[in-house]
Design an enzyme around this catalytic site. Structure first.
Site, PDB file in Angstrom:
ATOM      1  N   ARG A  26      47.982  -7.990 -26.389  1.00 25.24           N
ATOM      2  CA  ARG A  26      49.203  -8.106 -27.212  1.00 25.24           C
ATOM      3  C   ARG A  26      50.162  -6.958 -26.937  1.00 25.24           C
ATOM      4  NH1 ARG A  26      45.899  -8.123 -32.622  1.00 25.24           N
ATOM      5  NH2 ARG A  26      45.065  -6.451 -31.339  1.00 25.24           N
ATOM      6  N   LYS A  40      28.522 -10.157 -24.562  1.00 20.62           N
ATOM      7  CA  LYS A  40      27.804 -10.117 -25.829  1.00 20.62           C
ATOM      8  C   LYS A  40      28.687  -9.452 -26.891  1.00 20.62           C
ATOM      9  CE  LYS A  40      25.614  -5.764 -26.104  1.00 20.62           C
ATOM     10  NZ  LYS A  40      24.571  -4.924 -26.467  1.00 20.62           N
ATOM     11  N   ASP A  61      24.993 -10.259 -19.160  1.00 16.02           N
ATOM     12  CA  ASP A  61      24.136  -9.207 -19.694  1.00 16.02           C
ATOM     13  C   ASP A  61      24.028  -8.213 -18.551  1.00 16.02           C
ATOM     14  OD1 ASP A  61      22.080  -7.496 -20.309  1.00 16.02           O
ATOM     15  OD2 ASP A  61      20.975  -8.991 -21.445  1.00 16.02           O
ATOM     16  N   HIS A  62      24.759  -7.105 -18.656  1.00 18.45           N
ATOM     17  CA  HIS A  62      24.898  -6.254 -17.469  1.00 18.45           C
ATOM     18  C   HIS A  62      23.565  -5.684 -16.986  1.00 18.45           C
ATOM     19  CE1 HIS A  62      25.169  -3.141 -20.567  1.00 18.45           C
ATOM     20  NE2 HIS A  62      24.733  -2.316 -19.656  1.00 18.45           N
ATOM     21  N   LYS A 114      21.718  -4.874 -12.671  1.00 17.06           N
ATOM     22  CA  LYS A 114      21.261  -3.578 -12.145  1.00 17.06           C
ATOM     23  C   LYS A 114      20.404  -3.798 -10.906  1.00 17.06           C
ATOM     24  CE  LYS A 114      21.557  -0.881 -16.355  1.00 17.06           C
ATOM     25  NZ  LYS A 114      22.444   0.166 -15.849  1.00 17.06           N
ATOM     26  N   GLU A 143      18.960   5.453 -26.157  1.00 16.19           N
ATOM     27  CA  GLU A 143      20.314   6.026 -26.050  1.00 16.19           C
ATOM     28  C   GLU A 143      20.335   7.362 -26.780  1.00 16.19           C
ATOM     29  OE1 GLU A 143      23.625   2.864 -26.532  1.00 16.19           O
ATOM     30  OE2 GLU A 143      22.072   2.376 -27.977  1.00 16.19           O
ATOM     31  N   ASP A 158      21.656  -5.972 -31.326  1.00 11.69           N
ATOM     32  CA  ASP A 158      22.479  -5.349 -30.292  1.00 11.69           C
ATOM     33  C   ASP A 158      21.706  -5.167 -28.985  1.00 11.69           C
ATOM     34  OD1 ASP A 158      25.006  -4.141 -29.617  1.00 11.69           O
ATOM     35  OD2 ASP A 158      23.997  -2.198 -29.599  1.00 11.69           O
ATOM     36  N   HIS A 188      19.322  -7.636 -24.003  1.00  5.77           N
ATOM     37  CA  HIS A 188      18.812  -6.843 -22.880  1.00  5.77           C
ATOM     38  C   HIS A 188      17.272  -6.819 -22.813  1.00  5.77           C
ATOM     39  CE1 HIS A 188      22.856  -5.547 -22.660  1.00  5.77           C
ATOM     40  NE2 HIS A 188      22.787  -4.583 -23.541  1.00  5.77           N
ATOM     41  N   LYS A 216      19.068   4.471 -31.071  1.00  2.96           N
ATOM     42  CA  LYS A 216      20.167   5.413 -30.874  1.00  2.96           C
ATOM     43  C   LYS A 216      19.689   6.807 -31.288  1.00  2.96           C
ATOM     44  CE  LYS A 216      24.122   2.394 -31.236  1.00  2.96           C
ATOM     45  NZ  LYS A 216      24.511   2.665 -29.846  1.00  2.96           N
TER      46      LYS A 216
HETATM   47  N1  NAP Z   1      33.213  -1.536 -24.575  1.00  2.00           N
HETATM   48  C1  NAP Z   1      32.058  -1.877 -24.055  1.00  2.00           C
HETATM   49  O1  NAP Z   1      31.420  -1.104 -23.328  1.00  2.00           O
HETATM   50  C2  NAP Z   1      31.458  -3.233 -24.337  1.00  2.00           C
HETATM   51  C3  NAP Z   1      30.178  -3.525 -23.823  1.00  2.00           C
HETATM   52  C4  NAP Z   1      29.637  -4.802 -24.033  1.00  2.00           C
HETATM   53  C5  NAP Z   1      30.366  -5.732 -24.746  1.00  2.00           C
HETATM   54  N2  NAP Z   1      31.589  -5.422 -25.240  1.00  2.00           N
HETATM   55  C6  NAP Z   1      32.331  -6.478 -25.949  1.00  2.00           C
HETATM   56  O2  NAP Z   1      33.543  -6.726 -25.253  1.00  2.00           O
HETATM   57  C7  NAP Z   1      34.581  -7.014 -26.176  1.00  2.00           C
HETATM   58  C8  NAP Z   1      35.729  -6.032 -25.978  1.00  2.00           C
HETATM   59  O3  NAP Z   1      35.265  -4.728 -26.253  1.00  2.00           O
HETATM   60  P1  NAP Z   1      36.160  -3.420 -26.069  1.00  2.00           P
HETATM   61  O4  NAP Z   1      35.248  -2.289 -26.349  1.00  2.00           O
HETATM   62  O5  NAP Z   1      36.895  -3.437 -24.786  1.00  2.00           O
HETATM   63  O6  NAP Z   1      37.192  -3.572 -27.289  1.00  2.00           O
HETATM   64  P2  NAP Z   1      38.587  -2.824 -27.501  1.00  2.00           P
HETATM   65  O7  NAP Z   1      38.611  -1.514 -26.809  1.00  2.00           O
HETATM   66  O8  NAP Z   1      38.867  -2.891 -28.952  1.00  2.00           O
HETATM   67  O9  NAP Z   1      39.627  -3.768 -26.730  1.00  2.00           O
HETATM   68  C9  NAP Z   1      39.985  -5.037 -27.200  1.00  2.00           C
HETATM   69  C10 NAP Z   1      40.985  -5.632 -26.240  1.00  2.00           C
HETATM   70  O10 NAP Z   1      41.344  -6.935 -26.721  1.00  2.00           O
HETATM   71  C11 NAP Z   1      42.770  -6.996 -26.861  1.00  2.00           C
HETATM   72  N3  NAP Z   1      43.055  -7.892 -27.996  1.00  2.00           N
HETATM   73  C12 NAP Z   1      42.633  -7.754 -29.265  1.00  2.00           C
HETATM   74  N4  NAP Z   1      43.104  -8.776 -30.022  1.00  2.00           N
HETATM   75  C13 NAP Z   1      43.825  -9.566 -29.186  1.00  2.00           C
HETATM   76  C14 NAP Z   1      44.567 -10.755 -29.375  1.00  2.00           C
HETATM   77  N5  NAP Z   1      44.661 -11.354 -30.557  1.00  2.00           N
HETATM   78  N6  NAP Z   1      45.172 -11.285 -28.295  1.00  2.00           N
HETATM   79  C15 NAP Z   1      45.102 -10.711 -27.083  1.00  2.00           C
HETATM   80  N7  NAP Z   1      44.411  -9.574 -26.841  1.00  2.00           N
HETATM   81  C16 NAP Z   1      43.788  -9.001 -27.893  1.00  2.00           C
HETATM   82  C17 NAP Z   1      43.199  -5.553 -27.104  1.00  2.00           C
HETATM   83  O11 NAP Z   1      44.528  -5.304 -26.753  1.00  2.00           O
HETATM   84  P3  NAP Z   1      45.748  -5.380 -27.833  1.00  2.00           P
HETATM   85  O12 NAP Z   1      45.269  -4.712 -29.069  1.00  2.00           O
HETATM   86  O13 NAP Z   1      46.862  -4.725 -27.121  1.00  2.00           O
HETATM   87  O14 NAP Z   1      46.001  -6.833 -28.031  1.00  2.00           O
HETATM   88  C18 NAP Z   1      42.271  -4.837 -26.119  1.00  2.00           C
HETATM   89  O15 NAP Z   1      42.753  -4.982 -24.804  1.00  2.00           O
HETATM   90  C19 NAP Z   1      33.941  -6.922 -27.565  1.00  2.00           C
HETATM   91  O16 NAP Z   1      33.515  -8.215 -27.957  1.00  2.00           O
HETATM   92  C20 NAP Z   1      32.731  -6.044 -27.352  1.00  2.00           C
HETATM   93  O17 NAP Z   1      31.695  -6.292 -28.279  1.00  2.00           O
HETATM   94  C21 NAP Z   1      32.158  -4.190 -25.045  1.00  2.00           C
END
Ligand code: NAP
Length: 490
Positions: free
Chosen positions: A51, A150, A179-180, A184, A218, A237, A242, A341
């Site tokens: 967004r 996930k 599932d990363h 590995k 972790e 989680d 995993h 954790k």
């Molecule tokens: N971070 C990790 O290492 C990790 C690992 C495994 C799984 N995940 C999963 O991956 C997903 C993303 O995680 P994240 O850590 O990257 O989250 P994040 O840092 O909060 O990023 C969310 C992203 O989604 C976008 N977004 C949110 N609402 C939106 C909407 N309505 N329309 C379009 N874009 C939207 C945000 O940009 P704007 O706010 O600009 O729209 C941002 O780019 C989650 O489901 C999380 O559980 C993350």
């Protein structure tokens, strides 16, 4: 040197959530590595959707910064970064609204004959809406794939609902549940060790294996993920995805080929053969804990509730459990699983503990033969070590010693271990689902996990406290010691 790169034809990768933490920390660096190695060729495009009001050039600058933050200095060179960011675009669109979709459609439609992947790096609440919209505006071609991160739901019912929604737009062959851990290098090496050698398979059963341990530890706490984590906990989680996936790869029967469905069929059989854990045995075979203030990562850290800013919480930050697989191969071989954790080390490891020798021929002074162990280290320092007994070299009579045979050949071959995301992101483009979870696997895992959670909730007992920086509550040590065994390395 056995490193070999096979370029993939140009593709379009659309990353919903392309400005988020996952994209910046993992996806963009992984795509950059593949580009630098020559696997991603000119003509491919990476289209971020969020967004935020960002021009293409602002997104490219953001990516340059992310690569600076998350790649090692030696992995970056300015001309390659410049060429890489030229394939990036940003589309401002609201996944749950109407704005912005036209530009996305316009960018993609002229390339309907190109492989197209939609990576949903956004919260799961947005998955359904995005998939429906992609279908409605005609962006789902036979060459289109969708990648889902996930959590795949928070229980069987919600996972089923997500799968149903995604399934109305995409065929199962187009859905890549990531599932990363499965990407590995060492996890893939586990399959080669088991099925590329005759040595292990005859030993790989209850005749010679005493038990198996899987630890995913972790040092981090819930930290900024507190809001999500408090609704999830360690069982959802880590264990549901995993850890159960690793258990399946250790325990499955040999598939008839290295083909996605052959492997996934075998993993599914293991998930279905897991002995149920619930109301009548959950207390005996599970331990859940929650960290209190202590020391981690070289400094003092607060307890879980204080860290996430709540007065109290029944969420577990640690789980240990004893799983059993009801089939011929694994009868009476416990699988001890633990994750948490704020543990003393960041470490993921599978330990195959073999039985002791049946009879010692050696004199008392030679020492006791330690049972063999195969230790498969997923992080850090991916590698495989086979612990064996040898004669202590040199004079001094017959004395035995336990030594690790290092079977990680990366150093010898001078090969960089690619990050799991590098392989998985490109497997999506190649249409190879071998290292991704099929719908029935995810649902079978929830079917086993849900009764554990229900039993915990019904018991009303709070998670057992443990000091941050320790290996969890003492009950987790008692869980394995009751059976006359100990956690590896403790
Ligand atoms: N971070 C990790 O290492 C990790 C690992 C495994 C799984 N995940 C999963 O991956 C997903 C993303 O995680 P994240 O850590 O990257 O989250 P994040 O840092 O909060 O990023 C969310 C992203 O989604 C976008 N977004 C949110 N609402 C939106 C909407 N309505 N329309 C379009 N874009 C939207 C945000 O940009 P704007 O706010 O600009 O729209 C941002 O780019 C989650 O489901 C999380 O559980 C993350």
């Amino acid at each position: 040197m056995t490193y070999r790169v096979i370029p993939v034809p140009p593709f379009d990768y659309v990353v919903f959530g392309g400005t988020g933490d996952l994209a910046r920390r993992k996806l963009l660096p992984a795509l950059y590595h593949r580009f630098r190695d020559g696997q991603i060729v000119d003509g491919s495009r990476i289209i971020a959707v969020s967004r935020s009001k960002l021009s293409d050039s602002a997104y490219r600058s953001m990516t340059q910064k992310a690569l600076g933050d998350f790649l090692a200095d030696g992995d970056r060179d300015a001309p390659t970064v410049d060429r890489f960011v030229r394939m990036l675009f940003h589309v401002q669109a609201d996944a749950s609204g109407d704005a912005g979709w036209e530009r996305l459609a316009k960018l993609l439609k002229s390339r309907d004959d190109t492989v197209r992947a939609f990576y949903l790096a956004v919260g799961p609440a947005l998955f359904g809406g995005i998939c429906r919209r992609l279908g409605q505006i005609g962006l789902v071609t036979p060459l289109t794939r969708v990648v889902i991160e996930k959590p795949f739901g928070h229980d069987l019912k919600s996972a089923h609902a997500v799968n149903e929604t995604v399934g109305t737009v995409f065929d199962e062959e187009q859905v890549f549940r990531i599932d990363h851990y499965l990407g590995k290098e060492t996890v893939q090496n586990l399959m080669v060790l088991r099925f590329g050698n005759v040595l292990y398979e005859p030993l790989w059963n209850s005749n010679l294996i005493d038990h198996v341990q899987i630890t995913v530890a972790e040092t981090l706490g819930a930290e900024s993920r507190g809001a999500y984590y408090d609704t999830a906990g360690a069982l959802r989680d880590m264990v549901q995805n995993h850890i159960l996936q690793l258990l399946c790869l250790v325990a499955m029967e040999p598939p008839d080929s290295y083909d996605a469905n052959s492997i996934r069929d075998e993993k599914l059989k293991i998930l279905k053969a897991l002995r149920p854990v619930g109301g009548d045995n959950a207390e005996a075979v599970t331990v859940r804990g929650q960290y209190r203030a202590g020391a981690a990562n070289g400094g003092a850290v607060p307890g879980y509730c204080e860290e996430i800013g709540v007065a109290e919480s029944a969420t577990e930050t640690f789980v240990a459990l004893k799983a059993e697989i009801s089939n011929w191969r694994w009868a009476n071989v416990p699988f001890y699983l633990r994750t948490g954790k704020r543990l003393p080390a960041r470490m993921s490891e599978i330990v195959i503990a073999f039985k002791p020798i049946p009879h010692s021929i050696f004199p008392r002074g030679a020492g006791i033969a330690q049972p063999n162990r195969l230790v498969i280290r997923l992080q850090p320092d991916e590698g495989v070590k086979q612990w064996i007994m040898i004669k202590d070299p040199g004079p001094g009579g017959m004395r035995m010693t336990h030594v690790p045979l290092d079977m990680s050949f990366a150093k010898e071959f001078q090969v960089r271990h690619p990050d799991a995301y590098e392989r998985l992101l490109l497997d999506v483009i190649r249409g190879d689902q071998t290292l991704f979870m099929r719908r029935d696997e995810v649902e079978a895992a929830w079917r086993w996990v849900d009764p554990i959670r229900e039993a915990w909730e019904l018991s009303g007992a709070a998670p057992k406290p443990y000091i941050a920086g320790s290996w969890g509550p003492s009950a987790a040590i008692a869980l394995i010691e009751r059976d006359g065994r100990a956690w590896h390395g403790d």
